[in-house]
Design a protein around this motif. Structure first.
Motif, PDB file in Angstrom:
ATOM      1  N   VAL A 121       0.843  -1.201   0.000  1.00 38.47           N
ATOM      2  CA  VAL A 121       0.000   0.000   0.000  1.00 38.47           C
ATOM      3  C   VAL A 121       0.876   1.248   0.000  1.00 38.47           C
ATOM      4  O   VAL A 121       1.787   1.380   0.814  1.00 38.47           O
ATOM      5  N   LYS A 122       0.592   2.153  -0.935  1.00 37.78           N
ATOM      6  CA  LYS A 122       1.369   3.388  -1.012  1.00 37.78           C
ATOM      7  C   LYS A 122       0.491   4.632  -1.139  1.00 37.78           C
ATOM      8  O   LYS A 122       0.993   5.745  -1.033  1.00 37.78           O
ATOM      9  N   HIS A 123      -0.803   4.445  -1.357  1.00 40.60           N
ATOM     10  CA  HIS A 123      -1.702   5.600  -1.447  1.00 40.60           C
ATOM     11  C   HIS A 123      -1.917   6.160  -0.034  1.00 40.60           C
ATOM     12  O   HIS A 123      -2.344   5.443   0.870  1.00 40.60           O
ATOM     13  N   TYR A 124      -1.605   7.448   0.139  1.00 39.69           N
ATOM     14  CA  TYR A 124      -1.692   8.051   1.477  1.00 39.69           C
ATOM     15  C   TYR A 124      -3.117   8.049   2.014  1.00 39.69           C
ATOM     16  O   TYR A 124      -3.334   8.144   3.231  1.00 39.69           O
ATOM     17  N   ASN A 125      -4.097   7.920   1.137  1.00 34.04           N
ATOM     18  CA  ASN A 125      -5.496   7.987   1.567  1.00 34.04           C
ATOM     19  C   ASN A 125      -6.167   6.612   1.541  1.00 34.04           C
ATOM     20  O   ASN A 125      -7.356   6.500   1.305  1.00 34.04           O
ATOM     21  N   TRP A 126      -5.373   5.566   1.753  1.00 38.15           N
ATOM     22  CA  TRP A 126      -5.927   4.222   1.917  1.00 38.15           C
ATOM     23  C   TRP A 126      -5.791   3.878   3.397  1.00 38.15           C
ATOM     24  O   TRP A 126      -4.705   3.615   3.894  1.00 38.15           O
ATOM     25  N   HIS A 127      -6.923   3.877   4.093  1.00 40.15           N
ATOM     26  CA  HIS A 127      -6.925   3.646   5.533  1.00 40.15           C
ATOM     27  C   HIS A 127      -7.438   2.239   5.850  1.00 40.15           C
ATOM     28  O   HIS A 127      -8.512   1.837   5.385  1.00 40.15           O
ATOM     29  N   PHE A 128      -6.669   1.512   6.645  1.00 37.08           N
ATOM     30  CA  PHE A 128      -7.078   0.216   7.168  1.00 37.08           C
ATOM     31  C   PHE A 128      -7.611   0.471   8.580  1.00 37.08           C
ATOM     32  O   PHE A 128      -6.870   0.918   9.453  1.00 37.08           O
ATOM     33  N   LEU A 129      -8.892   0.193   8.775  1.00 38.88           N
ATOM     34  CA  LEU A 129      -9.589   0.691   9.956  1.00 38.88           C
ATOM     35  C   LEU A 129     -10.004  -0.415  10.924  1.00 38.88           C
ATOM     36  O   LEU A 129     -10.493  -1.476  10.517  1.00 38.88           O
ATOM     37  N   THR A 130      -9.837  -0.128  12.209  1.00 37.67           N
ATOM     38  CA  THR A 130     -10.215  -1.054  13.268  1.00 37.67           C
ATOM     39  C   THR A 130     -10.940  -0.298  14.373  1.00 37.67           C
ATOM     40  O   THR A 130     -10.946   0.941  14.387  1.00 37.67           O
ATOM     41  N   GLY A 131     -11.546  -1.050  15.299  1.00 36.83           N
ATOM     42  CA  GLY A 131     -12.293  -0.406  16.385  1.00 36.83           C
ATOM     43  C   GLY A 131     -13.034  -1.453  17.196  1.00 36.83           C
ATOM     44  O   GLY A 131     -12.670  -2.625  17.228  1.00 36.83           O
ATOM     45  N   ASN A 132     -14.118  -1.036  17.815  1.00 42.77           N
ATOM     46  CA  ASN A 132     -14.957  -1.931  18.606  1.00 42.77           C
ATOM     47  C   ASN A 132     -15.700  -2.920  17.698  1.00 42.77           C
ATOM     48  O   ASN A 132     -16.287  -2.534  16.688  1.00 42.77           O
ATOM     49  N   LYS A 133     -15.673  -4.201  18.070  1.00 44.14           N
ATOM     50  CA  LYS A 133     -16.252  -5.240  17.210  1.00 44.14           C
ATOM     51  C   LYS A 133     -17.749  -5.049  16.978  1.00 44.14           C
ATOM     52  O   LYS A 133     -18.221  -5.114  15.831  1.00 44.14           O
ATOM     53  N   GLU A 134     -18.509  -4.800  18.040  1.00 44.07           N
ATOM     54  CA  GLU A 134     -19.953  -4.618  17.895  1.00 44.07           C
ATOM     55  C   GLU A 134     -20.267  -3.410  17.014  1.00 44.07           C
ATOM     56  O   GLU A 134     -21.195  -3.437  16.202  1.00 44.07           O
ATOM     57  N   TYR A 135     -19.476  -2.365  17.194  1.00 45.39           N
ATOM     58  CA  TYR A 135     -19.649  -1.149  16.392  1.00 45.39           C
ATOM     59  C   TYR A 135     -19.426  -1.450  14.911  1.00 45.39           C
ATOM     60  O   TYR A 135     -20.202  -1.027  14.044  1.00 45.39           O
ATOM     61  N   ILE A 136     -18.369  -2.190  14.619  1.00 45.58           N
ATOM     62  CA  ILE A 136     -18.041  -2.514  13.225  1.00 45.58           C
ATOM     63  C   ILE A 136     -19.102  -3.417  12.602  1.00 45.58           C
ATOM     64  O   ILE A 136     -19.506  -3.210  11.450  1.00 45.58           O
TER      65      ILE A 136
END
Length: 208
Positions: A121-136
């Motif tokens: 990945v090299k695109h500055y605007n490619w975000h791999f996102l994590t957080g609360n499981k229930e929320y996701i």
């Protein structure tokens, strides 16, 4: 002679204006893509441990997928499709990508950063996102209406959709119509035809 020159120049300007105005107007017209509705609001943490919300993407066209880093089945193909989109639109500040993990207990920011590096990945605007499981899971199943769930019998322990969501600069989910004139809603990230279709439609939204 001056009057003739003035008339000649005015005529050229008029002709250019008649030719150029429709093109300028067309550039800012809405495309034929269907508007499904607003993208669900979200705020998650990316691979750089930075809070990222849907507001960060306003003014940009972006693609959303749900995946997990240890997925042994469809995720590698989905990631490759996202890499194709990265290559196609690399360097365009009005384009972005969002990969949201459905296994946040394993996929921490650190794990996702390593995963992104392994993918290239090299695109500055490619975000791999994590957080609360229930929320996701609520975001996937209720917000985007893209299935995600745990299943001990499934390879890797999880199930999820292989579809991509396309979002326009105003934060609206958009799509094309099928041969029968019905909205397809989402794009198949596992098939070449789906990837080519979303490429075409990203270009349409970038031109709006």
């Amino acid at each position: 002679m001056k009057n003739k020159s003035y008339i000649g120049i005015s005529f050229i300007v008029l002709i250019f204006g008649i030719w150029a105005v429709p093109k300028i107007i067309a550039k800012f017209q809405k495309s034929d893509l269907v508007e499904i509705g607003p993208v669900p609001a979200f705020e998650l943490t990316d691979q750089n441990n930075k809070k990222i919300s849907n507001k960060e993407y306003l003014g940009q066209v972006y693609v959303v997928e749900f995946f997990f880093s240890t997925c042994p089945t469809i995720c590698p193909k989905m990631n490759q499709s996202m890499l194709e989109l990265q290559e196609e639109f690399y360097g365009n500040p009005k384009f972005g990508l969002a990969s949201i993990t459905i296994d946040p207990e394993h996929d921490t920011s650190e794990v996702l950063k390593e995963h992104a590096n392994l993918l290239g990945v090299k695109h500055y605007n490619w975000h791999f996102l994590t957080g609360n499981k229930e929320y996701i899971y609520s975001l996937a199943n209720k917000g985007f209406n893209l299935y995600a769930g745990e299943n001990n019998k499934a390879a890797g322990g999880f199930e999820h959709s292989g579809l991509f969501a396309l979002v326009d600069k105003d934060g609206k989910i958009r799509c094309r119509k099928d041969a029968q004139g019905n909205p397809i809603l989402y794009y198949d990230g596992l098939e070449t035809s789906g990837v080519e279709a979303i490429k075409e439609d990203i270009k349409k939204l970038l031109a709006e």
